[in-house]
Motif scaffolding. Structure first.
Motif, PDB file in Angstrom:
ATOM      1  N   ALA A 269      43.381 -26.068  64.756  1.00  0.00           N
ATOM      2  CA  ALA A 269      42.179 -25.263  64.587  1.00  0.00           C
ATOM      3  C   ALA A 269      41.960 -24.937  63.110  1.00  0.00           C
ATOM      4  N   GLY A 270      43.033 -24.591  62.407  1.00  0.00           N
ATOM      5  CA  GLY A 270      42.932 -24.333  60.975  1.00  0.00           C
ATOM      6  C   GLY A 270      42.530 -25.577  60.201  1.00  0.00           C
ATOM      7  N   ALA A 271      43.099 -26.723  60.582  1.00  0.00           N
ATOM      8  CA  ALA A 271      42.768 -27.977  59.903  1.00  0.00           C
ATOM      9  C   ALA A 271      41.329 -28.400  60.197  1.00  0.00           C
ATOM     10  N   PHE A 272      40.822 -28.031  61.359  1.00  0.00           N
ATOM     11  CA  PHE A 272      39.430 -28.338  61.728  1.00  0.00           C
ATOM     12  C   PHE A 272      38.457 -27.473  60.926  1.00  0.00           C
ATOM     13  N   LEU A 273      38.737 -26.182  60.839  1.00  0.00           N
ATOM     14  CA  LEU A 273      37.846 -25.270  60.114  1.00  0.00           C
ATOM     15  C   LEU A 273      37.928 -25.464  58.608  1.00  0.00           C
ATOM     16  N   MET A 274      39.083 -25.939  58.130  1.00  0.00           N
ATOM     17  CA  MET A 274      39.293 -26.139  56.697  1.00  0.00           C
ATOM     18  C   MET A 274      39.791 -27.558  56.469  1.00  0.00           C
ATOM     19  N   PRO A 275      38.890 -28.571  56.606  1.00  0.00           N
ATOM     20  CA  PRO A 275      39.298 -29.982  56.487  1.00  0.00           C
ATOM     21  C   PRO A 275      40.036 -30.250  55.174  1.00  0.00           C
ATOM     22  N   TYR A 276      41.079 -31.049  55.273  1.00  0.00           N
ATOM     23  CA  TYR A 276      42.071 -31.178  54.209  1.00  0.00           C
ATOM     24  C   TYR A 276      41.467 -31.419  52.824  1.00  0.00           C
ATOM     25  N   GLU A 277      40.789 -32.552  52.649  1.00  0.00           N
ATOM     26  CA  GLU A 277      40.353 -32.916  51.296  1.00  0.00           C
ATOM     27  C   GLU A 277      39.300 -31.966  50.754  1.00  0.00           C
ATOM     28  N   ARG A 278      38.354 -31.538  51.574  1.00  0.00           N
ATOM     29  CA  ARG A 278      37.344 -30.582  51.111  1.00  0.00           C
ATOM     30  C   ARG A 278      38.000 -29.250  50.748  1.00  0.00           C
ATOM     31  N   PHE A 279      38.947 -28.841  51.563  1.00  0.00           N
ATOM     32  CA  PHE A 279      39.624 -27.570  51.313  1.00  0.00           C
ATOM     33  C   PHE A 279      40.484 -27.664  50.051  1.00  0.00           C
ATOM     34  N   ARG A 280      41.210 -28.750  49.909  1.00  0.00           N
ATOM     35  CA  ARG A 280      42.070 -28.939  48.736  1.00  0.00           C
ATOM     36  C   ARG A 280      41.235 -28.963  47.463  1.00  0.00           C
ATOM     37  N   LYS A 281      40.089 -29.634  47.497  1.00  0.00           N
ATOM     38  CA  LYS A 281      39.211 -29.700  46.334  1.00  0.00           C
ATOM     39  C   LYS A 281      38.709 -28.306  45.958  1.00  0.00           C
ATOM     40  N   ALA A 282      38.285 -27.528  46.955  1.00  0.00           N
ATOM     41  CA  ALA A 282      37.793 -26.170  46.687  1.00  0.00           C
ATOM     42  C   ALA A 282      38.908 -25.280  46.144  1.00  0.00           C
ATOM     43  N   ALA A 283      40.114 -25.433  46.694  1.00  0.00           N
ATOM     44  CA  ALA A 283      41.246 -24.615  46.240  1.00  0.00           C
ATOM     45  C   ALA A 283      41.538 -24.869  44.770  1.00  0.00           C
ATOM     46  N   ARG A 284      41.482 -26.107  44.369  1.00  0.00           N
ATOM     47  CA  ARG A 284      41.754 -26.438  42.978  1.00  0.00           C
ATOM     48  C   ARG A 284      40.613 -26.017  42.067  1.00  0.00           C
ATOM     49  N   GLU A 285      39.383 -26.169  42.551  1.00  0.00           N
ATOM     50  CA  GLU A 285      38.220 -25.805  41.732  1.00  0.00           C
ATOM     51  C   GLU A 285      38.222 -24.317  41.405  1.00  0.00           C
ATOM     52  N   PHE A 286      38.592 -23.503  42.389  1.00  0.00           N
ATOM     53  CA  PHE A 286      38.568 -22.053  42.204  1.00  0.00           C
ATOM     54  C   PHE A 286      39.954 -21.471  41.952  1.00  0.00           C
ATOM     55  N   ARG A 287      40.899 -22.341  41.595  1.00  0.00           N
ATOM     56  CA  ARG A 287      42.252 -21.917  41.210  1.00  0.00           C
ATOM     57  C   ARG A 287      42.886 -21.028  42.285  1.00  0.00           C
ATOM     58  N   HIS A 288      42.657 -21.407  43.536  1.00  0.00           N
ATOM     59  CA  HIS A 288      43.291 -20.758  44.679  1.00  0.00           C
ATOM     60  C   HIS A 288      42.899 -19.284  44.812  1.00  0.00           C
ATOM     61  N   ASP A 289      41.654 -19.011  44.472  1.00  0.00           N
ATOM     62  CA  ASP A 289      41.085 -17.680  44.674  1.00  0.00           C
ATOM     63  C   ASP A 289      40.734 -17.549  46.160  1.00  0.00           C
ATOM     64  N   ILE A 290      41.524 -16.801  46.899  1.00  0.00           N
ATOM     65  CA  ILE A 290      41.400 -16.745  48.355  1.00  0.00           C
ATOM     66  C   ILE A 290      40.018 -16.260  48.781  1.00  0.00           C
ATOM     67  N   ASP A 291      39.513 -15.222  48.147  1.00  0.00           N
ATOM     68  CA  ASP A 291      38.219 -14.669  48.544  1.00  0.00           C
ATOM     69  C   ASP A 291      37.096 -15.690  48.400  1.00  0.00           C
ATOM     70  N   ARG A 292      37.088 -16.431  47.307  1.00  0.00           N
ATOM     71  CA  ARG A 292      36.028 -17.416  47.081  1.00  0.00           C
ATOM     72  C   ARG A 292      36.139 -18.579  48.071  1.00  0.00           C
ATOM     73  N   ILE A 293      37.373 -19.015  48.338  1.00  0.00           N
ATOM     74  CA  ILE A 293      37.562 -20.116  49.288  1.00  0.00           C
ATOM     75  C   ILE A 293      37.176 -19.673  50.699  1.00  0.00           C
ATOM     76  N   SER A 294      37.519 -18.443  51.046  1.00  0.00           N
ATOM     77  CA  SER A 294      37.197 -17.923  52.383  1.00  0.00           C
ATOM     78  C   SER A 294      35.695 -17.905  52.621  1.00  0.00           C
ATOM     79  N   LEU A 295      34.914 -17.569  51.597  1.00  0.00           N
ATOM     80  CA  LEU A 295      33.457 -17.543  51.741  1.00  0.00           C
ATOM     81  C   LEU A 295      32.908 -18.935  52.013  1.00  0.00           C
ATOM     82  N   ILE A 296      33.490 -19.940  51.393  1.00  0.00           N
ATOM     83  CA  ILE A 296      33.016 -21.313  51.577  1.00  0.00           C
ATOM     84  C   ILE A 296      33.254 -21.800  52.997  1.00  0.00           C
ATOM     85  N   PHE A 297      34.454 -21.525  53.518  1.00  0.00           N
ATOM     86  CA  PHE A 297      34.821 -22.061  54.827  1.00  0.00           C
ATOM     87  C   PHE A 297      34.656 -21.047  55.961  1.00  0.00           C
TER      88      PHE A 297
END
Length: 475
Positions: A269-297
């Motif tokens: 379920a987590g992998a479905f809501l946060m698909p690997y490559e898109r999620f990994r790209k966002a994590a790196r773009e925002f330097r693992h800022d949890i709040d910003r990544i959470s808003l995207i997904f």
């Protein structure tokens, strides 16, 4: 002997420098070369040397792995990671590693595989040793402990499920590259005839198989509701994969196997809501800022932290982090580490760790630079969370989550910006747990370590009522 092909990586270097906002002078200084030399590298007028490639992999371990210039470089990088294990002592020079990867690639691959087997075997032995030491009369782990250890040994990554969930999500993306709640409900209705019903109830999720209705507690947060719908969706769509993985797992009881199915469905379920490559790209773009990544997904803080700890795909791994969840009593109810830091398998964690303070301060992010007894430093972020029960007469659930990485990765971890990662004054010495912590002078100790001798002085009293003496080493 075949001459090693020259490696040109000009576009990769420029892309890396631009993404980091670095001038040529800045990057050249970090690499220990002149600006003109770097300019020649970026224009492919000169090839990369093994030493420079090694330096780039050290300075930018997350970014540089995406620039696989050839098989030899990839193999040399994997060799560097393997021989970097403290068990081998001194490091090998980069040029020797490249030469080994080039001249003996099959041996290099087998050495890397052997080290991975060694690492996983050590983890299994640790699991068995801990289980026996806790209760020798029982000599066996409880079902939930077996499942926890299964995920730990799997490095918190299940390739088949992760890729299947990613593919499923890609088939349902809207024009904004999101999987909407409407898309999930439509998929359940069209494929499986399931209606989703939001209502007030005592359970988070309940499925009526006869009526084909999925009842979701409406008192949850929007991210919680999305997760419950996603859970049912993946159990329908990926049921065969989940069953096959659970059936092949080396677990002692059927109860443990059924618990593993639940854990695998949560993972999917987590992998479905946060698909690997898109999620990994966002994590790196925002330097693992949890709040910003959470808003995207559209996921919760905890869900996002947990997903970051599972980015262990072989060809495109994420930032190596540790993750855990701690309740009000100090129990670690979730945990995983892709770093050298390991959590206490039994008993409480170090009281000096900031995650304990975070439990008492909800919705505030605390950051700590901690040093383990082996000298390794970690940047740790912790946040206290409250999950409402949806009613006055039932207490909410209070806990904290922690996420961290080695200090050497601080440039990729936005939370490190608030502390000085090179300052001894800002470093907190912590341990895994009092039972195995070697720090003799710690005044936060709950009980003495198991491998040290207690000394009692009736004429002196410190914070703890005993002194510790290191046991004599065998000659």
């Amino acid at each position: 002997m075949t001459k090693r092909p020259r490696i040109f990586a000009g576009p990769q270097l420029r892309k890396l420098r631009t993404a980091r906002g670095l001038q040529q002078n800045d990057l050249a200084q970090s690499l220990g070369i002149s600006s003109s030399y770097l300019s020649q590298l970026e224009h492919d007028d000169r090839p990369l040397t093994p030493n420079l490639s090694e330096r780039l992999a050290t300075l930018f371990p997350i970014d540089w792995q995406d620039f696989a210039v050839d098989e030899t470089e990839r193999l040399a990088h994997a060799l560097r990671e393997a021989v970097g294990d403290p068990v081998f002592g001194d490091q090998m020079p980069p040029d020797r590693l490249v030469k080994l990867a080039e001249q003996q690639p099959e041996f290099a691959r087998r050495f890397i595989d052997l080290h991975e087997i060694y690492r996983r075997t050590s983890q299994r032995l640790e699991v068995v040793d801990e289980a026996i030491s806790v209760d020798s009369s029982i000599g066996a782990r409880l079902p939930w402990e077996e499942v926890r250890d299964w995920f730990h040994i799997s490095n918190n990554y299940v390739d088949l499920l992760d890729k299947s969930a990613e593919k499923l999500a890609e088939s349902m993306l809207d024009e904004h590259d999101h999987v909407s709640g409407a898309a999930m409900r439509g998929h359940l209705k069209d494929r499986y005839g399931v209606d989703v019903v939001l209502e007030q109830s005592e359970t988070l999720r309940r499925f009526d198989n006869e009526q084909k209705r999925l009842h979701i507690n409406a008192g949850q947060s929007p991210s919680g509701i999305r997760f419950q719908v996603a859970y049912h969706l993946v159990t329908c769509s990926l049921s065969d994969a989940i069953t096959d993985i659970a059936s092949a797992a080396q677990l002692r009881t059927d109860t443990a196997r059924e618990l593993l199915k639940v854990g695998l469905a949560n993972y999917a379920a987590g992998a479905f809501l946060m698909p690997y490559e898109r999620f990994r790209k966002a994590a790196r773009e925002f330097r693992h800022d949890i709040d910003r990544i959470s808003l995207i997904f559209r996921t919760s803080f905890e869900q996002t932290c947990h997903r970051l700890s599972s980015l262990q795909r072989e060809t495109s791994s994420g930032l190596p982090v540790f993750f855990c969840r701690v309740d009000m009593a100090g129990n670690i109810t979730k945990r995983h580490s892709a770093t050298q830091l390991q959590f206490a398998r039994y008993g409480g964690a170090c009281p000096l760790w900031i995650v304990h303070e975070a439990v008492a301060i909800p919705d505030r992010i605390l950051v700590q630079l901690a040093e383990m007894p082996d000298g390794m430093r970690y940047v740790s972020m912790a946040k206290g969370l409250v999950k409402t029960s949806g009613r006055f007469d039932k207490n909410p659930r209070r806990y904290a989550v922690a996420l961290g990485c080695e200090a050497k990765h601080s440039d990729d971890f936005v939370y490190a910006d608030s502390i000085g990662t090179g300052s001894d004054d800002e470093t907190t010495p912590i341990g895994v747990s009092c039972r195995i912590c070697p720090r003799i002078s710690c005044d936060q100790r709950a009980y003495p370590p198991s491998d040290q001798v207690i000394s009692i002085d009736h004429y002196k009293r410190s914070v703890v009522p005993y002194d510790l003496e290191e046991p004599p080493r065998p000659i």
